[in-house]
Design a protein around this motif. Structure first.
Motif, PDB file in Angstrom:
ATOM      1  N   MET A   1       0.829  -1.202   0.000  1.00  0.00           N
ATOM      2  CA  MET A   1       0.000   0.000   0.000  1.00  0.00           C
ATOM      3  C   MET A   1       0.866   1.255   0.000  1.00  0.00           C
ATOM      4  N   ASP A   2       0.654   2.091  -0.987  1.00  0.00           N
ATOM      5  CA  ASP A   2       1.478   3.274  -1.201  1.00  0.00           C
ATOM      6  C   ASP A   2       1.108   4.369  -0.193  1.00  0.00           C
ATOM      7  N   PRO A   3       2.026   4.762   0.688  1.00  0.00           N
ATOM      8  CA  PRO A   3       1.706   5.817   1.659  1.00  0.00           C
ATOM      9  C   PRO A   3       1.394   7.153   0.992  1.00  0.00           C
ATOM     10  N   ASP A   4       1.880   7.352  -0.224  1.00  0.00           N
ATOM     11  CA  ASP A   4       1.590   8.599  -0.926  1.00  0.00           C
ATOM     12  C   ASP A   4       0.123   8.714  -1.326  1.00  0.00           C
ATOM     13  N   ARG A   5      -0.609   7.592  -1.317  1.00  0.00           N
ATOM     14  CA  ARG A   5      -2.027   7.610  -1.662  1.00  0.00           C
ATOM     15  C   ARG A   5      -2.915   7.871  -0.438  1.00  0.00           C
ATOM     16  N   MET A   6      -2.307   8.029   0.727  1.00  0.00           N
ATOM     17  CA  MET A   6      -3.102   8.219   1.944  1.00  0.00           C
ATOM     18  C   MET A   6      -3.923   9.503   1.897  1.00  0.00           C
ATOM     19  N   ARG A   7      -3.372  10.555   1.336  1.00  0.00           N
ATOM     20  CA  ARG A   7      -4.113  11.812   1.228  1.00  0.00           C
ATOM     21  C   ARG A   7      -5.405  11.616   0.444  1.00  0.00           C
ATOM     22  N   ALA A   8      -5.345  10.791  -0.607  1.00  0.00           N
ATOM     23  CA  ALA A   8      -6.537  10.551  -1.421  1.00  0.00           C
ATOM     24  C   ALA A   8      -7.619   9.842  -0.624  1.00  0.00           C
ATOM     25  N   LEU A   9      -7.215   8.982   0.324  1.00  0.00           N
ATOM     26  CA  LEU A   9      -8.182   8.328   1.198  1.00  0.00           C
ATOM     27  C   LEU A   9      -8.772   9.305   2.212  1.00  0.00           C
ATOM     28  N   LEU A  10      -7.954  10.226   2.678  1.00  0.00           N
ATOM     29  CA  LEU A  10      -8.382  11.150   3.722  1.00  0.00           C
ATOM     30  C   LEU A  10      -9.260  12.281   3.199  1.00  0.00           C
ATOM     31  N   ASP A  11      -8.999  12.754   1.990  1.00  0.00           N
ATOM     32  CA  ASP A  11      -9.686  13.946   1.482  1.00  0.00           C
ATOM     33  C   ASP A  11     -11.215  13.844   1.496  1.00  0.00           C
TER      34      ASP A  11
ATOM     35  N   PRO B   1     -14.032  -4.924  -2.823  1.00  0.00           N
ATOM     36  CA  PRO B   1     -14.354  -4.887  -1.390  1.00  0.00           C
ATOM     37  C   PRO B   1     -13.276  -5.474  -0.490  1.00  0.00           C
ATOM     38  N   GLN B   2     -12.375  -6.304  -1.037  1.00  0.00           N
ATOM     39  CA  GLN B   2     -11.341  -6.924  -0.200  1.00  0.00           C
ATOM     40  C   GLN B   2     -10.146  -6.009   0.026  1.00  0.00           C
ATOM     41  N   ASN B   3     -10.169  -4.827  -0.546  1.00  0.00           N
ATOM     42  CA  ASN B   3      -9.046  -3.907  -0.379  1.00  0.00           C
ATOM     43  C   ASN B   3      -8.959  -3.457   1.073  1.00  0.00           C
ATOM     44  N   GLY B   4      -7.818  -3.684   1.691  1.00  0.00           N
ATOM     45  CA  GLY B   4      -7.656  -3.364   3.105  1.00  0.00           C
ATOM     46  C   GLY B   4      -7.082  -1.983   3.376  1.00  0.00           C
ATOM     47  N   TYR B   5      -6.803  -1.210   2.314  1.00  0.00           N
ATOM     48  CA  TYR B   5      -6.286   0.152   2.494  1.00  0.00           C
ATOM     49  C   TYR B   5      -7.492   1.070   2.638  1.00  0.00           C
ATOM     50  N   THR B   6      -7.822   1.438   3.870  1.00  0.00           N
ATOM     51  CA  THR B   6      -9.064   2.135   4.151  1.00  0.00           C
ATOM     52  C   THR B   6      -8.836   3.287   5.126  1.00  0.00           C
ATOM     53  N   ALA B   7      -9.848   4.146   5.226  1.00  0.00           N
ATOM     54  CA  ALA B   7      -9.862   5.201   6.247  1.00  0.00           C
ATOM     55  C   ALA B   7     -11.285   5.325   6.758  1.00  0.00           C
ATOM     56  N   ILE B   8     -11.434   5.569   8.053  1.00  0.00           N
ATOM     57  CA  ILE B   8     -12.758   5.642   8.659  1.00  0.00           C
ATOM     58  C   ILE B   8     -12.810   6.823   9.626  1.00  0.00           C
ATOM     59  N   SER B   9     -13.915   7.543   9.612  1.00  0.00           N
ATOM     60  CA  SER B   9     -14.080   8.681  10.506  1.00  0.00           C
ATOM     61  C   SER B   9     -14.367   8.207  11.924  1.00  0.00           C
ATOM     62  N   HIS B  10     -14.157   9.100  12.889  1.00  0.00           N
ATOM     63  CA  HIS B  10     -14.447   8.754  14.276  1.00  0.00           C
ATOM     64  C   HIS B  10     -15.933   8.455  14.445  1.00  0.00           C
ATOM     65  N   ARG B  11     -16.780   9.197  13.729  1.00  0.00           N
ATOM     66  CA  ARG B  11     -18.225   8.988  13.808  1.00  0.00           C
ATOM     67  C   ARG B  11     -18.608   7.599  13.321  1.00  0.00           C
ATOM     68  N   ALA B  12     -18.021   7.174  12.200  1.00  0.00           N
ATOM     69  CA  ALA B  12     -18.337   5.855  11.655  1.00  0.00           C
ATOM     70  C   ALA B  12     -17.781   4.754  12.539  1.00  0.00           C
ATOM     71  N   LEU B  13     -16.588   4.971  13.087  1.00  0.00           N
ATOM     72  CA  LEU B  13     -15.976   3.964  13.955  1.00  0.00           C
ATOM     73  C   LEU B  13     -16.815   3.752  15.214  1.00  0.00           C
ATOM     74  N   ALA B  14     -17.417   4.837  15.704  1.00  0.00           N
ATOM     75  CA  ALA B  14     -18.268   4.732  16.889  1.00  0.00           C
ATOM     76  C   ALA B  14     -19.594   4.049  16.579  1.00  0.00           C
ATOM     77  N   ALA B  15     -19.995   4.038  15.290  1.00  0.00           N
ATOM     78  CA  ALA B  15     -21.306   3.503  14.916  1.00  0.00           C
ATOM     79  C   ALA B  15     -21.308   2.005  14.670  1.00  0.00           C
ATOM     80  N   ILE B  16     -20.124   1.400  14.515  1.00  0.00           N
ATOM     81  CA  ILE B  16     -20.068  -0.028  14.213  1.00  0.00           C
ATOM     82  C   ILE B  16     -19.770  -0.831  15.473  1.00  0.00           C
ATOM     83  N   ASP B  17     -20.105  -2.107  15.414  1.00  0.00           N
ATOM     84  CA  ASP B  17     -19.855  -3.021  16.525  1.00  0.00           C
ATOM     85  C   ASP B  17     -18.495  -3.689  16.305  1.00  0.00           C
TER      86      ASP B  17
END
Length: 349
Positions: free
Chosen positions: A129-139, A190-206
């Motif tokens: 996973m390319d760390p340079d692509r992290m901004r694209a996940l965050l934006d 869907p199997q791609n493990g390079y992901t980003a999640i907001s605090h709101r979404a993280l709080a909403a899942i079990d």
């Protein structure tokens, strides 16, 4: 910090002694906290992690205090979970027992949520996973467009070209099944493990529900849909090196099919039935019953035809008619389901 948001990165690691230090060393400077989780590796992964972290922590002490040499006497104290002092950027955590890819992610998510991190990125320790692509996940998240973003290696032929044919075929099949299970009808890879999640979404899942194996990605998407979270696909090329996959397909396939089925049933119950919306579940139930009935009728007709007690073509009219009705019910269900989920604003970037 990135655009006013604190950023955490979860790095699950299992037998990645040759790659994990390189991954940690190339994380962008805007990352505030790194939760690197050794899932009880059998090689030198834990030694590689702790050696890297201790070196970085000492350098931070040196930089902070303006010293010329590493202050050996000021090693950052360990904390009970295996992490570091509160000011440390890196939090190494080691499982007492192997818990699988999903289990390692679950541990990292718990720490990030407890720390109140605004956006948490998941990034494997194998260097794919390319760390340079992290901004694209965050934006999309910091811009308020999405609650969860994920890599997509299937967006273009160029992006998927490096993916081995077997993986590409399996990924496209899982894409179709996950669309039905999770309800994100424009989603890919869907199997791609390079992901980003907001605090709101993280709080909403079990978090306790997240599976231990690599099917955790499918479960997360189903949970996010029930919670009404928007998901964005982020284009990125497939990248493979000398790393070895830890997926055991003998267990992965049945586990993933079970996860997909559970996610679908749970979504139907929570999204539709509990809210008095019965059309979509009824159409899917009719399609399921029709498919089973068609198969049984076809088997009966073929058996009778072989025995010579019935002409095959006239007798096949009933199974064929049932198949047509089954297809119509399924298509109708998916169209209404897709329309219902459209307001979630699934996007691709």
């Amino acid at each position: 910090m990135y655009r006013g948001h604190t950023i955490g990165v979860v790095v699950p690691a299992y037998n990645e002694a040759d790659h994990v230090e390189g991954v940690l060393a190339t994380l962008p400077g805007f990352v505030d906290r790194v939760y690197v989780v050794d899932d009880r590796s059998t090689d030198d992964t834990w030694d590689a992690i702790t050696s890297f972290v201790e070196s970085r922590d000492r350098q931070e002490v040196t930089d902070r205090d303006g010293l010329d040499e590493d202050p050996v006497s000021e090693d950052p104290p360990a904390v009970p979970d295996g992490g570091r002092a509160a000011w440390s950027r890196f939090v190494p955590i080691r499982h007492a027992e192997n818990q699988g890819a999903g289990g390692a992610l679950r541990t990292g998510y718990r720490h990030a949520h407890a720390d109140g991190v605004d956006v948490t990125v998941a990034m494997d320790a194998d260097g794919q996973m390319d760390p340079d692509r992290m901004r694209a996940l965050l934006d999309p998240i910091v811009g308020g467009v999405a609650d969860y973003t994920k890599g997509n290696r299937l967006g273009t032929g160029e992006d998927s070209r490096e993916m081995p044919p077997f993986r590409l075929l399996g990924n496209r099949l899982l894409t179709a099944l996950t669309k039905l299970s999770a309800g994100y009808w424009h989603l890919q890879d869907p199997q791609n493990g390079y992901t980003a999640i907001s605090h709101r979404a993280l709080a909403a899942i079990d978090l306790d529900r997240i599976p231990d194996d690599h099917d955790y990605t499918n479960d997360l998407l189903a949970q996010l849909n029930v919670a009404g979270m928007c998901v964005a696909d982020v284009a990125m090329p497939a990248k493979y090196g000398d790393e070895e996959s830890t997926i055991d397909y003998r267990t992965f396939v049945p586990a993933t099919l079970g996860t997909l089925a559970y996610g679908f049933i749970h979504r139907m119950a929570r999204t539709y039935l509990e809210n008095g919306r019965y059309t979509v579940p009824a159409l899917y139930a009719a399609a399921t019953a029709g498919a089973a009935g068609s198969a049984l009728a076809a088997i009966g007709v073929l058996g009778a035809a072989i025995a010579g007690s019935v002409a095959i073509w006239p007798a096949l009219l009933v199974p064929v008619a049932t198949v047509v009705l089954t297809v119509l019910a399924f298509v109708g269900g998916t169209m209404i389901d897709a329309a219902h989920n459209r307001p979630l604003g699934v996007t691709r970037t």
